[in-house]
Design a protein around this motif. Structure first.
Motif, PDB file in Angstrom:
ATOM      1  N   LEU A 133       0.898  -1.220   0.005  1.00  0.00           N
ATOM      2  CA  LEU A 133      -0.185   0.075   0.179  1.00  0.00           C
ATOM      3  C   LEU A 133       1.028   1.363   0.067  1.00  0.00           C
ATOM      4  O   LEU A 133       0.878   2.199  -0.400  1.00  0.00           O
ATOM      5  CB  LEU A 133      -0.853  -0.233   1.425  1.00  0.00           C
ATOM      6  N   ILE A 192      -0.668   4.556  -0.616  1.00  0.00           N
ATOM      7  CA  ILE A 192      -2.354   5.017  -0.033  1.00  0.00           C
ATOM      8  C   ILE A 192      -2.095   4.465   1.223  1.00  0.00           C
ATOM      9  O   ILE A 192      -1.684   3.641   1.650  1.00  0.00           O
ATOM     10  CB  ILE A 192      -3.098   3.464  -0.769  1.00  0.00           C
ATOM     11  N   VAL A 230      -8.809   1.778   4.104  1.00  0.00           N
ATOM     12  CA  VAL A 230      -7.718   2.586   3.339  1.00  0.00           C
ATOM     13  C   VAL A 230      -8.595   3.443   2.933  1.00  0.00           C
ATOM     14  O   VAL A 230      -9.179   4.410   2.462  1.00  0.00           O
ATOM     15  CB  VAL A 230      -7.234   1.462   1.919  1.00  0.00           C
ATOM     16  N   ILE A 253      -7.406   7.353   0.293  1.00  0.00           N
ATOM     17  CA  ILE A 253      -6.158   7.908  -0.588  1.00  0.00           C
ATOM     18  C   ILE A 253      -6.137   9.567  -1.078  1.00  0.00           C
ATOM     19  O   ILE A 253      -7.196  10.010  -0.439  1.00  0.00           O
ATOM     20  CB  ILE A 253      -6.704   7.455  -1.635  1.00  0.00           C
ATOM     21  N   VAL A 260      -8.308  -0.337  -5.523  1.00  0.00           N
ATOM     22  CA  VAL A 260      -8.090  -0.516  -3.854  1.00  0.00           C
ATOM     23  C   VAL A 260      -8.752  -1.510  -3.469  1.00  0.00           C
ATOM     24  O   VAL A 260      -7.922  -2.111  -2.035  1.00  0.00           O
ATOM     25  CB  VAL A 260      -8.563   0.836  -3.244  1.00  0.00           C
TER      26      VAL A 260
END
Length: 500
Positions: free
Chosen positions: A194, A199, A294, A296, A319
């Motif tokens: 990630l 991310i 997650v 972003i 994702v």
């Protein structure tokens, strides 16, 4: 199911008050008050072995004896100082057998021996964690016994040892999830996939409010890299106009067991963030325990409406795939690997493979990447002299995101096996890769052959491990693809077919 005593014995008092024991118990099993169905099988086996009315897997803190699993009773706790099991734990690494409590001077005056349910027989073995007796596996009955064989007591002690091992495994899994930001460099590699795509990843312990997040997440929310993070820190950083809607979406996702998907601004910087996630696990009553997700940074994309729409569509897809892949990898690797150190090594290697593919794709704005670059990224960590150990014959081949991530995992697993058992386990061994573009029915298809030479003789494994399954299934997202592995005596050969 408990027995009241008129006066707690000094050894029991010392056990209940011992700070070292309580420290190990609370650190290893913070949710001791919550029954856990993972321990039901141990209680059921104990009841069957002794043909007993009641069997328990218990944990004992200062005030309460908690039943993590129970057969024959609906109770979930009992006062600690009143319990037979406290005497077992006080004796530490020693079991306790009471054939007839009514004739035993230690227990004859207990209320539940003199009155209902008229307990007579008890046998218990201590659950030991880090040298401390934190609970028991025990059986109880209202009928006395003339004798109990040593083999049965031995089996009871083995069940207690199994319960201790299960507590340790569950604690290690919890710590890996909740303390990601504070783990060592080796453990932090779990988040590299990630990080490579910039991310932010996070795991929210809903009951304690603690959030374990990687460095990308902390940067996005304007938090110090070495600071501990709580839910108040995260929600407090969100712009006041977006905070209510964000929290409402999270609550709805928890209630409906659906995926959270929301966009919001950071109050201090005005930057736009996209968050996605879902409930990771629940307790036996269905209440959410942890939420994984997650985040972003999509500020630059917001500057151009058209670019934002296109990029968010792609990022959402990536994702979601990455989160599903990471969860599946963790579950399957843990199923195949009981040793925590082996789990860490296997899981970290697979995350590194995803990270390398993501890094290349990120450098090319999630367009296409060259096959030669992907091969070099995946194989360089496994060899000491790339030019001598990797022989590549290829056409020019470009790979899209799904193709690159899937093929990257296949190459990683093949290389890992080669290092352990095949041609890369010896100094003069090498891998020969041949990649050709072939036109089939008007479509271009990559035919990639992996051949190991110069290694030890190869025998086909008797059991297919997760690595073999991962090799075969990593390209499932690419329709028409296939991987066939042949265990030839001269070396492993893999035939990969991948539509381009």
């Amino acid at each position: 199911m408990h027995v009241r005593t008129e006066k707690t014995d000094p050894p029991v008092t010392r056990l209940l008050d011992a700070p070292e024991r309580l420290g190990v118990l609370h650190a290893t099993v913070p949710d001791m008050a919550v029954p856990d169905r993972d321990f039901d099988g141990i209680a059921e086996i104990a009841a069957g072995l002794f043909d007993a009315q009641v069997a328990l897997v218990t944990l004992i803190d200062r005030q309460w004896q908690w039943f993590k699993a129970a057969v024959g009773t609906d109770e979930t706790r009992a006062p600690a100082e009143d319990a037979f099991c406290a005497h077992v734990a006080a004796a530490a690494d020693s079991s306790l057998v009471v054939l007839d409590a009514s004739t035993d001077p230690r227990f004859a005056r207990h209320r539940q021996v003199k009155g209902p349910p008229f307990l007579r027989f008890y046998a218990g073995a201590p659950i030991m964690l880090d040298g401390q007796a934190v609970g028991t596996v025990c059986v109880l009955d209202d009928k006395p016994r003339a004798d109990v064989s040593q083999s049965l007591i031995h089996q009871l002690r083995r069940l207690a040892a199994l319960a201790a091992s299960l507590f340790k495994v569950k604690d290690e899994a919890r710590r890996r999830a909740l303390k990601e930001a504070a783990l060592s460099r080796e453990e932090q590699r779990h988040a590299m996939a990630l990080e490579a795509a910039n991310i932010g990843s996070w795991l929210w312990d809903i009951r304690s409010g603690a959030i374990a997040g990687n460095s990308a997440l902390k940067r996005m929310f304007g938090l110090s890299a070495d600071s501990s993070v709580g839910a108040r820190d995260i929600f407090g950083a969100i712009h006041v106009d977006d905070r209510g809607a964000t929290f409402a979406k999270l609550r709805q996702a928890m209630k409906a067991d659906d995926e959270y998907d929301g966009m919001f601004r950071i109050g201090d910087t005005g930057r736009w963030l996209l968050g996605r996630g879902r409930v990771h696990d629940r307790d036996t009553k269905g209440n959410p325990l942890t939420f994984i997700g997650v985040t972003i940074d999509v500020t630059d994309q917001q500057a151009s409406a058209q670019r934002t729409r296109l990029l968010l569509k792609e990022l959402n897809h990536r994702v979601k795939n990455t989160l599903a892949m990471l969860q599946s990898l963790a579950r399957q690797t843990l199923r195949q690997t009981s040793d925590p150190a082996e789990f860490m090594t296997a899981f970290a290697g697979r995350l590194q493979a995803i990270s390398e593919a993501h890094g290349l794709l990120s450098d090319h704005e999630w367009g296409t990447i060259r096959l030669a670059d992907l091969i070099a990224k995946q194989l360089l960590p496994h060899v000491s002299a790339y030019a001598d150990q990797i022989e590549l014959h290829k056409d020019e081949v470009s790979l899209g995101p799904d193709q690159a991530v899937g093929l990257g995992l296949v190459l990683h697993e093949l290389a890992t096996n080669a290092v352990k058992y095949g041609s890369l386990s010896v100094p003069k061994g090498k891998v020969v890769l041949t990649a050709r573009n072939v036109v089939e029915d008007g479509d271009t298809v990559l035919h990639l052959t992996w051949s190991e030479v110069g290694g030890p003789p190869v025998l086909e494994p008797k059991r297919r491990g997760f690595g073999s399954i991962l090799i075969e299934r990593s390209l499932d997202k690419v329709l028409g693809s296939s991987v066939k592995v042949e265990y030839l005596p001269a070396g492993v050969t893999a035939l990969i077919r991948l539509p381009l």
